[in-house]
Design a protein around this motif. Structure first.
Motif, PDB file in Angstrom:
ATOM      1  N   GLU A 155     -53.627 -49.252   1.856  1.00  0.00           N
ATOM      2  CA  GLU A 155     -52.893 -48.004   1.997  1.00  0.00           C
ATOM      3  C   GLU A 155     -53.905 -46.867   1.962  1.00  0.00           C
ATOM      4  N   ARG A 156     -53.846 -46.001   2.942  1.00  0.00           N
ATOM      5  CA  ARG A 156     -54.817 -44.920   3.071  1.00  0.00           C
ATOM      6  C   ARG A 156     -54.126 -43.576   2.919  1.00  0.00           C
ATOM      7  N   LYS A 157     -54.727 -42.691   2.096  1.00  0.00           N
ATOM      8  CA  LYS A 157     -54.198 -41.345   1.913  1.00  0.00           C
ATOM      9  C   LYS A 157     -55.334 -40.333   1.999  1.00  0.00           C
ATOM     10  N   ILE A 158     -55.081 -39.228   2.662  1.00  0.00           N
ATOM     11  CA  ILE A 158     -56.012 -38.106   2.658  1.00  0.00           C
ATOM     12  C   ILE A 158     -55.683 -37.263   1.436  1.00  0.00           C
ATOM     13  N   ILE A 159     -56.599 -37.203   0.470  1.00  0.00           N
ATOM     14  CA  ILE A 159     -56.299 -36.533  -0.801  1.00  0.00           C
ATOM     15  C   ILE A 159     -56.958 -35.161  -0.909  1.00  0.00           C
ATOM     16  N   ALA A 160     -57.848 -34.836   0.019  1.00  0.00           N
ATOM     17  CA  ALA A 160     -58.481 -33.521   0.067  1.00  0.00           C
ATOM     18  C   ALA A 160     -59.124 -33.382   1.439  1.00  0.00           C
ATOM     19  N   ASP A 161     -59.626 -32.206   1.743  1.00  0.00           N
ATOM     20  CA  ASP A 161     -60.258 -31.983   3.036  1.00  0.00           C
ATOM     21  C   ASP A 161     -61.481 -32.886   3.187  1.00  0.00           C
ATOM     22  N   GLY A 162     -61.396 -33.844   4.124  1.00  0.00           N
ATOM     23  CA  GLY A 162     -62.508 -34.760   4.343  1.00  0.00           C
ATOM     24  C   GLY A 162     -62.646 -35.842   3.304  1.00  0.00           C
ATOM     25  N   VAL A 163     -61.601 -36.070   2.502  1.00  0.00           N
ATOM     26  CA  VAL A 163     -61.650 -37.097   1.445  1.00  0.00           C
ATOM     27  C   VAL A 163     -60.464 -38.042   1.609  1.00  0.00           C
ATOM     28  N   ALA A 164     -60.751 -39.337   1.740  1.00  0.00           N
ATOM     29  CA  ALA A 164     -59.699 -40.341   1.888  1.00  0.00           C
ATOM     30  C   ALA A 164     -59.755 -41.337   0.734  1.00  0.00           C
ATOM     31  N   PHE A 165     -58.595 -41.698   0.237  1.00  0.00           N
ATOM     32  CA  PHE A 165     -58.479 -42.716  -0.821  1.00  0.00           C
ATOM     33  C   PHE A 165     -57.832 -43.950  -0.202  1.00  0.00           C
ATOM     34  N   ASN A 166     -58.555 -45.062  -0.220  1.00  0.00           N
ATOM     35  CA  ASN A 166     -58.092 -46.312   0.374  1.00  0.00           C
ATOM     36  C   ASN A 166     -57.791 -47.318  -0.724  1.00  0.00           C
ATOM     37  N   ASN A 167     -56.534 -47.655  -0.879  1.00  0.00           N
ATOM     38  CA  ASN A 167     -56.105 -48.623  -1.889  1.00  0.00           C
ATOM     39  C   ASN A 167     -55.942 -49.993  -1.232  1.00  0.00           C
ATOM     40  N   ILE A 168     -56.807 -50.921  -1.600  1.00  0.00           N
ATOM     41  CA  ILE A 168     -56.751 -52.276  -1.056  1.00  0.00           C
ATOM     42  C   ILE A 168     -56.169 -53.187  -2.131  1.00  0.00           C
ATOM     43  N   LYS A 169     -54.955 -53.585  -1.907  1.00  0.00           N
ATOM     44  CA  LYS A 169     -54.207 -54.364  -2.907  1.00  0.00           C
ATOM     45  C   LYS A 169     -54.633 -55.827  -2.852  1.00  0.00           C
ATOM     46  N   VAL A 170     -55.255 -56.295  -3.933  1.00  0.00           N
ATOM     47  CA  VAL A 170     -55.713 -57.683  -4.033  1.00  0.00           C
ATOM     48  C   VAL A 170     -55.369 -58.188  -5.424  1.00  0.00           C
ATOM     49  N   ASN A 171     -54.700 -59.336  -5.499  1.00  0.00           N
ATOM     50  CA  ASN A 171     -54.270 -59.839  -6.811  1.00  0.00           C
ATOM     51  C   ASN A 171     -54.988 -61.109  -7.245  1.00  0.00           C
TER      52      ASN A 171
END
Length: 435
Positions: free
Chosen positions: A17-33
């Protein structure tokens, strides 16, 4: 390179899941269990230039020694130990015309903590302390820490000289790319490193926070939302103007330049640099065909260079090909005896010509595809492998899952491989010759 917010899953038990959290900043959540640990990496992309590259290379090591909250190495280490043995490291590399500084933390997943403590949030906060609140006093970094880190960086550059295979490849590239931004070394230069002061490094740190394009990857089963909030809050306090980098490349060579260096070495090195005619600004289909072409030539134990040049003709100790689609390059390097240098070069070029003429067997293609796809799947075995899989796709328009990219490689035809080979032009021949 602009990737919007999105979510997708693949058939290898991961989802991102990818979210842009600030200008030019992306947070990528890779779900692995599948793992008991979480892994966070913060990748800062900045334009390559000699002065900034030297400052940034020194800065990334200094930032992971301490921070304002834990101002010496002992206190910092105690904090890491208190977080169940969390480890924080940094690295620097090049990606095309970008220099990439990476700060990575690995710690226990929240599921395995025996208290109510949210380790994911605590690790994120510590990473932010490292990046946003370094140990700066009176407008400069600590003198002792600065000198130690500079000495270690210079020692690391000296150590690269001792690896003669790596040195030969690096020297060939320096000559081949001497007029291009991507030819700048990831550490800058020794001369620039020696000019750096504790005060100038503070200016470099401020510039890094302001100008970098940032990709954050969180790999684990829990705590991503807590980590995302920490980083979102941290970047909300920064006035940013994210950089843009020209990723153009030289498509072909007009003439061949030859460079010979003599040195006391046990084994001479021959390195050939080719322009591939395909780079990151071209279509995905083109550079996938180019990478597969390179692997057929010299990327596996079934390759033409290994079987024909090394095994059948016994001309060299090793002979391999590597492909850099970002810069549009292919490199062939080998270890040879002095008397075999010319013969080996001719034999390598003959294999390239054979590929251009379509002399490729179905077995060579299928064996290479299997080797590449199997290599892809091993990326899923560790959090570091998963991190590298997605972070290495920063230049791409989007993320490919392992199975998606495997299918694309398996779909490449012999004709497409031949067309990729036809685009190759020899640019530079470098010889590190035993005296």
């Amino acid at each position: 390179m602009e990737k919007p917010n999105y979510r997708f899953g693949d058939d290898m038990m991961n989802s991102i899941e990818r979210k842009i959290i600030a200008d030019g900043v992306a947070f990528n959540n890779i779900k692995v269990n599948r793992f008991k640990t979480i892994r966070m990496s913060i990748n800062l992309y900045v334009p390559l230039n000699v002065e900034d590259a030297a400052h940034n290379a020194l800065l990334r090591g200094l930032l992971t020694r301490s921070c304002k909250a834990y101002p010496d190495f002992t206190q910092f280490s105690k904090k890491l130990s208190a977080l169940y043995g969390t480890d924080i490291v940094s690295s620097v590399k090049k990606t095309g015309a970008y220099q990439v500084l990476t700060f990575t933390a690995v710690g226990i997943d929240d599921r395995y903590v025996f208290t109510d403590e949210i380790i994911s949030a605590e690790i994120s906060k510590l990473l932010c302390e490292v990046i946003f609140n370094p140990n700066i006093t009176d407008g400069k970094f600590n003198d002792n820490d600065f000198e130690q880190e500079r000495r270690q960086l210079l020692d690391a550059i000296d150590a690269e000289f001792n690896d003669k295979r790596g040195y030969a490849i690096s020297t060939m590239l320096s000559n081949m790319l001497k007029n291009e931004t991507c030819g700048i070394k990831r550490y800058g230069s020794v001369e620039e490193i020696k000019k750096i002061t504790p005060e100038s490094l503070v200016d470099a740190w401020k510039k890094l926070l302001k100008d970098s394009v940032v990709e954050i990857f969180y790999i684990g089963d829990s705590g991503a939302d807590k980590a995302e909030k920490v980083f979102t809050d941290a970047y909300s306090k920064i006035d940013r103007t994210p950089c843009k980098v020209d990723m153009s490349y030289v498509k072909s060579a007009d003439e061949v330049q030859r460079v010979v260096e003599e040195m006391d070495v046990s084994q001479s090195k021959l390195v050939l640099g080719f322009r591939s005619g395909v780079g990151c600004t071209d279509t995905e289909k083109e550079w996938i065909a180019g990478r597969l072409m390179c692997a057929v030539l010299g990327g596996t134990a079934n390759s033409k260079l290994f079987n024909n040049v090394r095994e059948k003709q016994s001309l060299c100790y090793y002979c391999a090909a590597s492909y850099n689609f970002i810069n549009g390059l292919m490199i062939v390097d080998s270890g040879v005896l002095n008397e075999n240098i010319e013969k080996t070069e001719k034999a390598i070029l003959k294999e390239v010509e054979d590929m251009k003429n379509g002399n490729i067997t179905d077995f060579e293609i299928e064996a290479t595809k299997r080797a590449i796809v199997n290599g892809f799947r091993t990326s899923n075995d560790t959090t570091a492998g998963i991190d590298n899989w997605y972070s290495s796709q920063f230049i791409n328009d989007g993320f490919n899952s392992i199975e998606e990219l495997a299918a694309k490689y398996n779909g490449v035809t012999k004709e497409e491989i031949v067309e990729a080979a036809k685009k190759l032009t020899l640019d530079t021949v470098y010889v590190l010759k035993n005296k």
